[in-house]
Motif scaffolding. Structure first.
Motif, PDB file in Angstrom:
ATOM      1  N   GLU A  41      78.101  26.768  34.259  1.00 30.61           N
ATOM      2  CA  GLU A  41      78.374  27.623  33.056  1.00 30.61           C
ATOM      3  C   GLU A  41      77.407  28.243  32.327  1.00 30.61           C
ATOM      4  N   LEU A  42      76.414  27.483  31.953  1.00 36.33           N
ATOM      5  CA  LEU A  42      75.589  27.604  30.853  1.00 36.33           C
ATOM      6  C   LEU A  42      74.023  28.056  31.426  1.00 36.33           C
ATOM      7  N   GLN A  43      73.690  27.316  32.673  1.00 41.17           N
ATOM      8  CA  GLN A  43      72.333  27.583  33.067  1.00 41.17           C
ATOM      9  C   GLN A  43      72.095  27.509  34.560  1.00 41.17           C
TER      10      GLN A  43
END
Length: 126
Positions: free
Chosen positions: A41-43
């Motif tokens: 979700e972040l990277q």
């Protein structure tokens, strides 16, 4: 994973062609190449390595920037198109036979590293 649509199949072929092109142009004598793409979700991140004459070499993101950019763009498109995965691993031999594997849950699966005594071949792969 959902059943692949025509564009998903085209993207997988493009991934393989991009990888083959780099190896054939820049690394004569290679026997196997590995490309790993990870996303959450972040990277996201990518790594790659290849075997040649019994040695494994990590592909430099600095020297092979356009390769990594193209490969990650294709992998993102594949995921956005509905193929669900956390890790994508492309494995290809010098006969240009390739395989793409997907990991749904374990973000550490098939890491490509030489840290802590690892060989540079995706962890858990022969």
């Amino acid at each position: 994973m959902t059943h692949p649509n025509k564009r998903d199949s085209e993207i997988v072929v493009e991934l393989a062609q991009t990888c083959a092109r780099l190896m054939l142009e820049k690394f004569p004598g290679w026997s196997r190449v590995f490309f790993r793409y990870y996303i959450d979700e972040l990277q996201d991140s990518a790594s790659a390595s290849f075997e040649r004459a019994g040695e494994v070499t990590l592909l430099s993101a600095m020297k092979e920037g356009p390769f990594y950019e193209g490969m990650t763009e294709l992998a993102r498109e594949l995921r956005e198109g509905g193929v669900s995965f956390k890790v994508l691993l492309l494995t290809m031999n010098s006969n240009l036979d390739y395989r793409v594997d997907y990991e749904q849950t374990n973000p550490d699966r098939r890491r490509i590293t030489k840290l802590n005594g690892a060989t540079g071949i995706p962890v858990g792969l022969d």
